[in-house]
Write an enzyme that holds these catalytic residues in place. Structure first.
Site, mmCIF file in Angstrom:
data_model
loop_
_atom_site.group_PDB
_atom_site.id
_atom_site.type_symbol
_atom_site.label_atom_id
_atom_site.label_comp_id
_atom_site.label_asym_id
_atom_site.label_seq_id
_atom_site.Cartn_x
_atom_site.Cartn_y
_atom_site.Cartn_z
ATOM 1 N N ASP A 21 -2.451 4.738 -3.800
ATOM 2 C CA ASP A 21 -1.123 4.632 -4.425
ATOM 3 C C ASP A 21 -1.168 3.789 -5.694
ATOM 4 O OD1 ASP A 21 1.569 5.123 -4.649
ATOM 5 O OD2 ASP A 21 2.169 3.551 -3.233
ATOM 6 N N ASN A 69 5.840 14.550 -1.410
ATOM 7 C CA ASN A 69 5.507 14.621 -2.837
ATOM 8 C C ASN A 69 5.930 15.940 -3.482
ATOM 9 O OD1 ASN A 69 2.432 12.677 -2.445
ATOM 10 N ND2 ASN A 69 4.446 11.970 -3.104
HETATM 11 C C1 IPE Z 1 2.027 8.192 -0.513
HETATM 12 O O1 IPE Z 1 2.385 7.664 -1.745
HETATM 13 C C2 IPE Z 1 1.378 9.525 -0.696
HETATM 14 C C3 IPE Z 1 0.095 9.509 -1.368
HETATM 15 C C4 IPE Z 1 -0.589 8.468 -1.751
HETATM 16 C C5 IPE Z 1 -0.479 10.801 -1.611
HETATM 17 P P1 IPE Z 1 3.859 7.779 -2.308
HETATM 18 O O2 IPE Z 1 3.868 7.075 -3.616
HETATM 19 O O3 IPE Z 1 4.293 9.194 -2.313
HETATM 20 O O4 IPE Z 1 4.700 6.995 -1.207
HETATM 21 P P2 IPE Z 1 6.119 6.303 -1.274
HETATM 22 O O5 IPE Z 1 7.093 7.348 -1.712
HETATM 23 O O6 IPE Z 1 6.025 5.187 -2.269
HETATM 24 O O7 IPE Z 1 6.362 5.796 0.093
HETATM 25 C C1 IPE Z 2 -0.313 7.988 -5.909
HETATM 26 O O1 IPE Z 2 0.233 7.396 -7.040
HETATM 27 C C2 IPE Z 2 -0.632 9.456 -6.133
HETATM 28 C C3 IPE Z 2 0.263 10.371 -5.420
HETATM 29 C C4 IPE Z 2 1.231 10.051 -4.620
HETATM 30 C C5 IPE Z 2 0.020 11.790 -5.613
HETATM 31 P P1 IPE Z 2 1.775 7.525 -7.381
HETATM 32 O O2 IPE Z 2 1.978 8.721 -8.217
HETATM 33 O O3 IPE Z 2 2.597 7.444 -6.162
HETATM 34 O O4 IPE Z 2 1.992 6.211 -8.264
HETATM 35 P P2 IPE Z 2 3.214 5.208 -8.198
HETATM 36 O O5 IPE Z 2 3.386 4.790 -6.792
HETATM 37 O O6 IPE Z 2 4.386 5.965 -8.720
HETATM 38 O O7 IPE Z 2 2.809 4.082 -9.078
HETATM 39 MG MG MG Z 3 3.407 5.927 -5.101
#
Ligand code: IPE
Ligand code: IPE
Ligand code: MG
Length: 247
Positions: A21, A69
């Site tokens: 993340d 997502n």
């Molecule tokens: C969790 O991250 C999913 C992945 C890392 C693929 P998110 O960024 O989607 O999670 P939330 O929404 O902050 O909980």
């Molecule tokens: C994790 O990084 C990747 C996916 C969830 C696909 P994020 O895209 O959630 O990055 P933040 O949490 O917005 O910084």
């Molecule tokens: Mg995230």
């Protein structure tokens, strides 16, 4: 002595799961588009995969795309899907060179055809590799997985193949996407968020949790080694007392 040397090779986690993340925040901090964060995230993936295979950690599961997502802006979803196809094409040699078998969990039929086909092609070409199983969680949600499991088992009951008293933890486990993987020993989440976000709820029942502030694109093998050392310093009691473990 390097961090890596301090790791006890006889007590490595048998299954490491990672919630990668912080890609978006990494890009924002640098004044870049979110897609740049995802692009740079793939470099961290390569570093961690190679380091795990070298140790070796026999099972590594990476949360790459959740069922939730899909609710991101279409442009971002499209970018992530494109990145997946290009990474799979680019990394196939790394997987073969490191004897890594690719596996995937999640509602895979929801993926675009291109991603689905590339994924199954790489899984097929690496199926005999045995040093490490790298599982990508794609369009994965734990609640979807558990719902699917309940439907499948209910159908068996309805068709008189089993009776409700036959249902036990092992049967439930056998219906999960992760049926051929051991329970998670260590779960790492980057970016400072301390939540599970619908990842492997059943499988982390007794996992050790490790949260780190570092954003995923900045995560290196040194961070990984620190997490493993931290894990090796914990006492996993599984409900017992400390005295029972060390009489
Ligand atoms: C969790 O991250 C999913 C992945 C890392 C693929 P998110 O960024 O989607 O999670 P939330 O929404 O902050 O909980
Ligand atoms: C994790 O990084 C990747 C996916 C969830 C696909 P994020 O895209 O959630 O990055 P933040 O949490 O917005 O910084
Ligand atoms: Mg995230």
């Amino acid at each position: 002595m390097t961090l890596e040397d301090k790791i006890d090779k006889n007590r490595l986690p048998q299954h490491l799961a990672v919630i990668m993340d912080g890609n978006g925040r990494w890009a924002k901090k640098k004044g870049l588009f979110r897609s740049k964060g995802h692009e740079n995230g793939t470099k961290a993936v390569r570093e961690v995969v190679e380091a795990c295979a070298k140790l070796p950690i026999p099972n590594l599961t990476l949360y790459a795309f959740s069922t939730e997502n899909w609710n991101r802006p279409k442009l971002e979803v499209d970018t992530l899907m494109r990145l997946l196809v290009s990474s799979l094409k680019k990394e196939i040699d790394t997987l073969i060179d490191n004897d890594i078998k690719l596996n995937a969990i999640g509602s895979l039929q929801s993926l675009p055809k291109k991603v689905y086909n590339e994924l199954f092609d790489v899984m097929d070409r690496t199926k005999s590799n045995s040093r490490m199983t790298l599982t990508l969680a794609l369009s994965y949600g734990s609640r979807e997985e558990i719902t699917k499991t309940i439907k499948e088992i209910s159908l068996k009951v309805k068709n008189n193949l089993i009776s409700p008293s036959d249902i036990d933890e092992e049967m439930i486990n056998n219906h999960l996407y992760t049926h051929d993987l051991p329970d998670v020993d260590l779960l790492i989440r980057t970016s400072g968020e301390q939540r599970i976000s619908n990842f492997l709820l059943w499988q982390i029942a007794y996992a050790e949790l490790y949260f780190i502030e570092t954003l995923w694109p900045d995560f290196t093998k040194e961070h990984l080694f620190e997490a493993i050392l931290n894990y090796q310093n914990r006492e996993r009691r599984f409900g017992k007392t400390s005295e029972q473990l060390y009489p």
